[in-house]
Scaffold this active site. Sequence first.
Site, PDB file in Angstrom:
ATOM      1  N   SER A  64      36.619  33.481  35.009  1.00  8.30           N
ATOM      2  CA  SER A  64      36.225  34.884  34.942  1.00  8.30           C
ATOM      3  C   SER A  64      34.973  35.030  34.070  1.00  8.30           C
ATOM      4  O   SER A  64      33.995  34.324  34.313  1.00  8.30           O
ATOM      5  CB  SER A  64      37.395  35.693  34.392  1.00  8.30           C
ATOM      6  OG  SER A  64      37.283  37.039  34.715  1.00  8.30           O
ATOM      7  N   ASP A  69      42.121  36.085  45.152  1.00  7.79           N
ATOM      8  CA  ASP A  69      41.355  36.760  44.099  1.00  7.79           C
ATOM      9  C   ASP A  69      40.383  37.748  44.747  1.00  7.79           C
ATOM     10  O   ASP A  69      39.498  37.349  45.493  1.00  7.79           O
ATOM     11  CB  ASP A  69      40.580  35.693  43.297  1.00  7.79           C
ATOM     12  CG  ASP A  69      39.838  36.261  42.097  1.00  7.79           C
ATOM     13  OD1 ASP A  69      39.729  37.493  41.980  1.00  7.79           O
ATOM     14  OD2 ASP A  69      39.370  35.456  41.269  1.00  7.79           O
ATOM     15  N   HIS A  94      43.477  36.906  40.806  1.00 10.90           N
ATOM     16  CA  HIS A  94      42.511  36.442  39.808  1.00 10.90           C
ATOM     17  C   HIS A  94      43.213  35.744  38.632  1.00 10.90           C
ATOM     18  O   HIS A  94      42.665  34.834  38.021  1.00 10.90           O
ATOM     19  CB  HIS A  94      41.691  37.635  39.323  1.00 10.90           C
ATOM     20  CG  HIS A  94      40.595  37.281  38.368  1.00 10.90           C
ATOM     21  ND1 HIS A  94      39.594  36.401  38.693  1.00 10.90           N
ATOM     22  CD2 HIS A  94      40.353  37.672  37.094  1.00 10.90           C
ATOM     23  CE1 HIS A  94      38.769  36.273  37.655  1.00 10.90           C
ATOM     24  NE2 HIS A  94      39.211  37.023  36.678  1.00 10.90           N
TER      25      HIS A  94
END
Lengths: 379, 197
Positions: free
Chosen positions: A149, A315, A348
Site C-alpha cells: 500500500s 483488491d 487490499h
Amino acid sequence: MSNKLENIKKLNISKPLLLDCKQTVKNFSLAYETYGKLNESKDNAILVFHALTGDQFVSGINPVTKKEGWWVTAVGPGKAIDTNKYFVICANVIGGCMGSWGPKEIDKKTNEPYGLNFPVITIRDMVKAQETLLDHLGVEKLLCATGGSMGGMQLLQFCATFPNKTFSAVPIACSTSHSAQNIALNELARQAIMADPVWDKGEYLKKNTQPKNGLAVARMVGHISYLSEKGMQEKFGRKLQEKADYEFSFDADFQIESYLRHQGYTFVERFDANSVLYITRAMDYFDLSRQFKGGLVEAFKNQKTKFLVISFSSDWLYTTKENKDTVIALNASGADVSFAEIKTDKGHDSFLVNEQEFLKTLKGFIDSMHIKFKNEKRI
Amino acid sequence: MKKEFKVIADLLPKNVRVLDVGCGDGSLMSLLIKEKNIEARGLELIEENVKKCIYKGLSVIEGNAETELHQFPNQSFDFVVLSQTLQAFYNPEKVLKDLLRIGKSVIISIPNFGYWKVRTSLLFFGKMPVTKTLPNTWYNTPNLHMCTIKDLFHFCLEKNIKINRVIGVNEDKTSEIKKSNLEIKNLFSKLGIFLLS
C-alpha cells in the site's frame, strides 16, 4: 501516550532536509525499530516501509499499544521474513505519530504541538528521511526493501530516488500514482476528521483532546476499502450482532456495523487525527511520473534492483491493473521485474492477514535473492 | 523434452537477453543462465509455475501471451523463445508478429503434425492422434491451431518472415531442414525448431 514514547529508538537527523514544499528542516527525529541482527558480511538487511496507519513496530509486541506488530504474519522468527536470518528495519514515517517528527510533536518555536503548522510532506520526503537511517545502522546496500500500500509507494519512490540502494524490491498492492478513487476515499477520511468540531482547525492537542468521532469515521472508510465485496459478504453477510432480531434503532444491529465501529474506536486510541490528514495528503500527491521529465521510464532508468511486484485479485483499492502498470513501466525501462497476482478474496488487506500463497511467494523470493546477493558480494 | 531445450540453448550465443514466452517452471531459463550466462526473463500464465520460477530466483511475469505481449518494448530482447505454444493461441499470427517486434530474433518450436505416426493415426485408425508430443485427446487438447513443419515454413515465406534455420528433432537426433529436404523431414521429425528474424 507521550510518556510511553520516551523509550523507543529514535535517530536525530541533523543534516538539513529540503522538503518538496520548499521548507528545509533539520534536527528532527525519526523513530525506528529493528529485528534480528545485521550479519558480518552485511548482506541480510531488509527495509520495511509501513502503510498509512502503520508504524515501526512490524513484529513482536508493540510496546506502546501492547498489541502485536502490524506485520507479524510476515515478519518474525521462522516467518516469511525470518528474523533469525534477516535484519529487519522499519521506521515510522515523518508526519506519523509513533515518535517520528509529526504534527503532534512540539514545535520548538512555539513550544506547542505543531498541528496545522506542520509542513505538508510528501512520500519523497518520508523516503529521504528514512534513507539517512541506513547510514546510521551501517547498511550500505539492502538485501531487500518491501512494503504494501503506501509502503509500496514509498518503496517505488525509494528505488527511483536512490537507485541500486537495494539488491531487490517487493512492492505490494500499490501504484506509481494515486488514482482518483483513492484520492476520493482519502478526502472522505479527511473531511470526516475536519467536520468533527473537536478537531478545531487542528488545534485540539492544545486542549489535550482528540476528534474521536471524526477520526473513527475516517478509519471506517479505510476499513471498507481494505476488504473485498465478496470477503465482506462471506464474513459478515446480514448477520446480526448478538441479537435475534432488528431493534428498530440506530444501534449497531448488523455485525458489519459493529465491526466498523470497533475498528474506528480502537484506532483513536493509537493514532493522531492530524497525522491522518498529513499522511493521506502525501499519498494523494504521490505521482512518480510527475517527478521525472521522461515519465516513469526515466524514473526507473538504470535500475539493477530485482523487482517482484505482487497484487491481489480482489483488491479494488490498488487493483491488479494498477500493479501491472508498474510492471509495464519497469519493463519499459529495462528493469529486472517479476510479477505475481495472488488469487484471494481478502481484498487490499491480503498482505496483512495470514494469506499463505502470498507469504510463500514473499519468502521464496527473498530467500532466493539472498543467495544471489551473497554470490554478488563474493565476486 | 530435454533435447529441445538443448537445441535451443545451442542456437543462442552467450550473454544475450532472452524472453521465454510461456516459460513454465523455468527449466529452460535455468539452463540458459547456467550454460550461456543469458539474461533470461519469462512470461507465464499458470500461477503455480510463476511461483516455481520465483522460488528459483528467476524473473517471471504472470500474464497471458495472447493479450499481454504489448507491455514489452520494441526490440527489447535479443531473442524471444516460444516453446511448443504457438498452436495453442487463438491468434498465432498476431502473437508471432508481436514476438518479432519484441525480439531481434525469435525461436519457435512446434510439435509437428506432419510426423508419420500422426499421419498414420488418422490414415489407418481414423482417429485424432495421441502421441508423446501430442498427449491430449481431441476434446481436452489446448492446441487450437495444429500445424506441420511444412505449414509453418510456408507461412513464414508467405509473410516475409526470414527463416534463418530450421531444425528437426526426433528423440535424440537432430537434423537441419532446408527447402530441399522439407518433405522428408516433415515426415520424420517429431518437433520443428525455427530460428526466425
